[in-house]
Scaffold this active site. Sequence first.
Site, PDB file in Angstrom:
ATOM      1  N   CYS A  58      97.536  24.345   9.557  1.00 23.67           N
ATOM      2  CA  CYS A  58      96.396  23.467   9.294  1.00 23.67           C
ATOM      3  C   CYS A  58      96.012  22.724  10.578  1.00 23.67           C
ATOM      4  O   CYS A  58      96.817  22.623  11.505  1.00 23.67           O
ATOM      5  CB  CYS A  58      96.766  22.444   8.226  1.00 23.67           C
ATOM      6  SG  CYS A  58      97.165  23.159   6.620  1.00 23.67           S
ATOM      7  N   GLU A  60      95.780  19.600  11.112  1.00 21.66           N
ATOM      8  CA  GLU A  60      96.653  18.463  11.389  1.00 21.66           C
ATOM      9  C   GLU A  60      97.908  18.898  12.146  1.00 21.66           C
ATOM     10  O   GLU A  60      98.382  18.201  13.036  1.00 21.66           O
ATOM     11  CB  GLU A  60      97.067  17.762  10.088  1.00 21.66           C
ATOM     12  CG  GLU A  60      95.916  17.151   9.320  1.00 21.66           C
ATOM     13  CD  GLU A  60      95.339  18.071   8.254  1.00 21.66           C
ATOM     14  OE1 GLU A  60      94.810  17.548   7.264  1.00 21.66           O
ATOM     15  OE2 GLU A  60      95.418  19.314   8.416  1.00 21.66           O
ATOM     16  N   TRP A 131     113.331  13.852   5.543  1.00 21.69           N
ATOM     17  CA  TRP A 131     114.026  14.899   6.281  1.00 21.69           C
ATOM     18  C   TRP A 131     114.718  14.272   7.470  1.00 21.69           C
ATOM     19  O   TRP A 131     114.094  13.903   8.448  1.00 21.69           O
ATOM     20  CB  TRP A 131     113.042  15.971   6.734  1.00 21.69           C
ATOM     21  CG  TRP A 131     113.660  17.072   7.513  1.00 21.69           C
ATOM     22  CD1 TRP A 131     114.750  17.824   7.168  1.00 21.69           C
ATOM     23  CD2 TRP A 131     113.222  17.576   8.778  1.00 21.69           C
ATOM     24  NE1 TRP A 131     115.020  18.765   8.129  1.00 21.69           N
ATOM     25  CE2 TRP A 131     114.083  18.631   9.129  1.00 21.69           C
ATOM     26  CE3 TRP A 131     112.188  17.243   9.623  1.00 21.69           C
ATOM     27  CZ2 TRP A 131     113.940  19.346  10.315  1.00 21.69           C
ATOM     28  CZ3 TRP A 131     112.041  17.964  10.797  1.00 21.69           C
ATOM     29  CH2 TRP A 131     112.916  19.000  11.131  1.00 21.69           C
TER      30      TRP A 131
END
Length: 139
Positions: A58, A60, A131
Site C-alpha cells: 500500500c 502508506e 509486536w
Amino acid sequence: MTPQTDRAGYDHELVRAAAEVARTRCRGDNHTMAAAARARDGRIVTAVNAYHFTGGPCAELVLIGAAASQGVYELDTIVAVGDRDRGVVAPCGRCRQVLLDYFPAVEVIVGAADAVRAVPVTGLLPESYVWADHRHDAE
C-alpha cells in the site's frame, strides 16, 4: 513551519500533497493510491502504492520506506488519497498495524468529504496487537 489546520484539526497541506501525487502520479492499475506524511521536522514525504495481484504494498507502506531513504524516521501525521478524485481513504488493517508498530504516536487523517479529521493510530486499533519481537533489549 506549522501545518494549516481547522476546527477538525487536520493538516490540509498534507491532504493537498497526497491529492496532487494521486492526480499526477497514479496512472493505470499499478498505482491507484498516494500517501503523504509530515515528518517531525515539518518535511512532507510522498509515495504511491505498487498494486500487484500478490498483494503489493500500500502507499502508506511504500511511504515508510521512502521516508527512511530520506533520513526521516519520525512521522507526525499520515494520509492516503485515492486516484480519480476518490479523496481521503482510511488505511487497511495491515497498514494500521504497521503504522502503530513503527510510529505509535502518529496521527492518521481519515474520513470522507466534510467528515475528514485526524485521529491517533491507536484509535484505529483500540484492541491492538503489540509486536515486540523486533525490539530486543540489549542483554
